[in-house]
Design an enzyme around this catalytic site. Structure first.
Site, short mmCIF file in Angstrom:
data_model
loop_
_atom_site.label_atom_id
_atom_site.label_comp_id
_atom_site.label_asym_id
_atom_site.label_seq_id
_atom_site.Cartn_x
_atom_site.Cartn_y
_atom_site.Cartn_z
N HIS A 173 0.83 -1.21 0.00
CA HIS A 173 0.00 0.00 0.00
C HIS A 173 0.86 1.26 0.00
CE1 HIS A 173 -3.63 -2.35 0.61
NE2 HIS A 173 -4.33 -1.23 0.51
N LYS A 233 -10.37 -7.46 7.75
CA LYS A 233 -11.12 -7.66 8.99
C LYS A 233 -10.93 -6.43 9.88
CE LYS A 233 -7.42 -10.23 11.30
NZ LYS A 233 -6.94 -9.60 12.52
#
Lengths: 188, 281
Positions: free
Chosen positions: A41, A106
């Site tokens: 990222h 999550k």
């Protein structure tokens, strides 16, 4: 409030698909998804800031927050469950603005991410943490497309079939983490 | 009484085996606790999650695939009899060699790196090693590959004596609620109370080693464990944080005397995938 329908959806995600997805829906995802976690990222967002091209077409795509275990001989991928999404929060709104339509991970997202999900019409799915062996069965192919030097954190193009997930944040601004806790909380 | 010799190679071989077994075979006590959780949970999504976790344990065991992709940082607890003498190598090196081989041969994920440079070291060493010297000539090794979903949500607080039992309860409940879905609930909430900063944290981690379904032998502590478990399960967090009545499978507490001026408390959250294996050499 909880429809708990099971919907089969395909990637890339279309506006039509996103319209039908509601918080609490169970989905089975088929098509191509891309794995990326912390280190990848960081690099993707650096490329965007420099105005460079990303190593894969991000428009309409789903990114899966996962760092799989190495595949045993004869397997395409090892254990491959979701990692916590909050660590990707600083990078996510920028990717959503570039056209990213779905994320699988999550844990709760921050306000900036939730705003971006609503504004640009994207979706955040939860997969079951601790079910990496089971989830690996839904991954039929996994090829590294960028950042091989990152090892488990490299970006992989994964072909998935009936990948099980649950809609957490839909385009309408709902959040299953908030709703679920409220519904089952016992006070007093 | 003579000195008992233990070969460093035996330690390496044992650690290698324990790393692989812990990461692929979920303990019977954990499977039993998940099965009980499935019965207790009322949320449909929560029940589905329990079923997935039980199915996951079956697949991992049958196919030798890691239960979870986060095969953790390896924590090793050693109980070493004072009459044991390690020969043919160095204790720490033999353990780390076992980790290196276990993670390579078991196709387990290497996750360790220098905290500042942040480049993966590639073999998941070094392990975190806690050695306790005990009487006798036993040598016991316990391996916990600790996933960092739970580790990242763990906390230590140095409370004041005035905050007392209520302060402890509040800190534990806040920690679990704030953690939400990140530590992959439902797992074990390990609590260490007393000692010093580091002692509380080690107690919390060590409490996870107690077989599931067992209460602390001290009745007062056992009652506190049950009270905290009931309160945690009323938070509504539920399996994977998606809402439900089972947020934790259990609460384990360990205590140690502390200073008149202090009340250290540590909460070490363990995920649903509670992996640990032990061996006695």
């Amino acid at each position: 409030m909880f429809m708990s329908e099971t919907l089969s959806i395909n990637t890339p995600l279309t506006d039509e698909t996103l319209k039908n997805l509601k918080t609490g829906d169970r989905v089975l995802i088929s098509g191509i998804i891309y794995s990326a976690r912390d280190a990848a990222h960081k690099r993707l967002v650096e490329l965007i800031h420099k105005g460079r091209k990303l190593p894969f077409e991000i428009k309409g795509q789903i990114v899966y927050y996962v760092g799989p275990t190495p595949p045993k001989p004869g397997m395409v991928v090892g254990s491959a469950g979701p990692t916590s999404a909050y660590r990707m929060d600083p990078y996510t709104p920028i990717l959503i603005a570039e056209g990213l339509k779905g994320m699988i991970g999550k844990g709760v997202r921050n306000l900036d991410v939730k705003e971006a999900i609503k504004r640009y019409k994207a979706v955040y799915f939860a997969a079951t943490g601790g079910a990496g062996a089971l989830i690996s069965k839904a991954i039929k192919k996994a090829d590294i497309v960028a950042y091989e030097d990152l090892g488990t954190e490299a970006i992989r193009r994964m072909q998935v079939e009936d990948f099980p997930a649950i809609v957490v944040n839909d385009i309408y601004g709902n959040d299953l983490y908030e709703q679920g806790k409220k519904r089952y909380r016992i006070t007093g | 009484m003579g000195v008992r010799e233990i070969q460093a190679d035996d330690i390496t071989r044992t650690i290698r085996r324990l790393c692989i077994e812990a990461n692929t075979i979920l303990g019977d006590d954990v499977v039993a606790a998940l099965t009980k959780g499935l019965e207790k949970e009322k949320s449909k999504t929560g029940k589905d999650i329990f079923r997935q976790l039980l199915q996951n344990a079956k697949i991992a065991k049958a196919e030798g695939i890691p239960l979870c992709q986060d095969t953790g940082m390896v924590v090793v607890f050693i109980e070493m009899g004072q009459d044991v003498h390690i020969v043919g190598g160095d204790l720490n090196q033999s353990i780390n060699e076992g980790v290196r081989r276990g993670y390579r041969d078991g196709y387990l994920r290497a996750s360790t790196l220098d905290p500042l440079i942040r480049k993966n070291l590639g073999d998941n060493t070094p392990a975190i090693i806690h050695v306790e010297i005990v009487p006798g000539d036993n040598f016991k090794l316990t391996v916990i590959p600790k996933g960092f979903g739970g580790e990242n949500m763990s906390r230590v607080a140095i409370l004041t004596p005035a905050s007392g039992l209520e302060g402890i309860k509040e800190f534990v409940l806040q920690t679990v609620e704030k953690a939400g879905a990140n530590p992959c609930p439902p797992g074990i909430v390990g609590v260490g109370i007393g000692g010093t900063l580091e002692k509380a944290a080690i107690l919390a981690k060590k409490s996870l080693l107690r077989p599931m379904g067992r209460r602390h032998p001290d009745q007062q502590i056992a009652i506190l464990e049950q009270e905290l478990l009931d309160k945690i399960n009323k938070l509504g967090v539920g399996p994977q944080g998606l809402g439900g009545y089972v947020t934790a499978l259990d609460v384990h507490i360990e205590t140690y005397p502390t200073h008149i001026a202090s009340l250290p408390v540590a909460v070490n959250i363990q995920c649903n995938c509670h992996r640990h294996k032990e061996a006695v050499l």
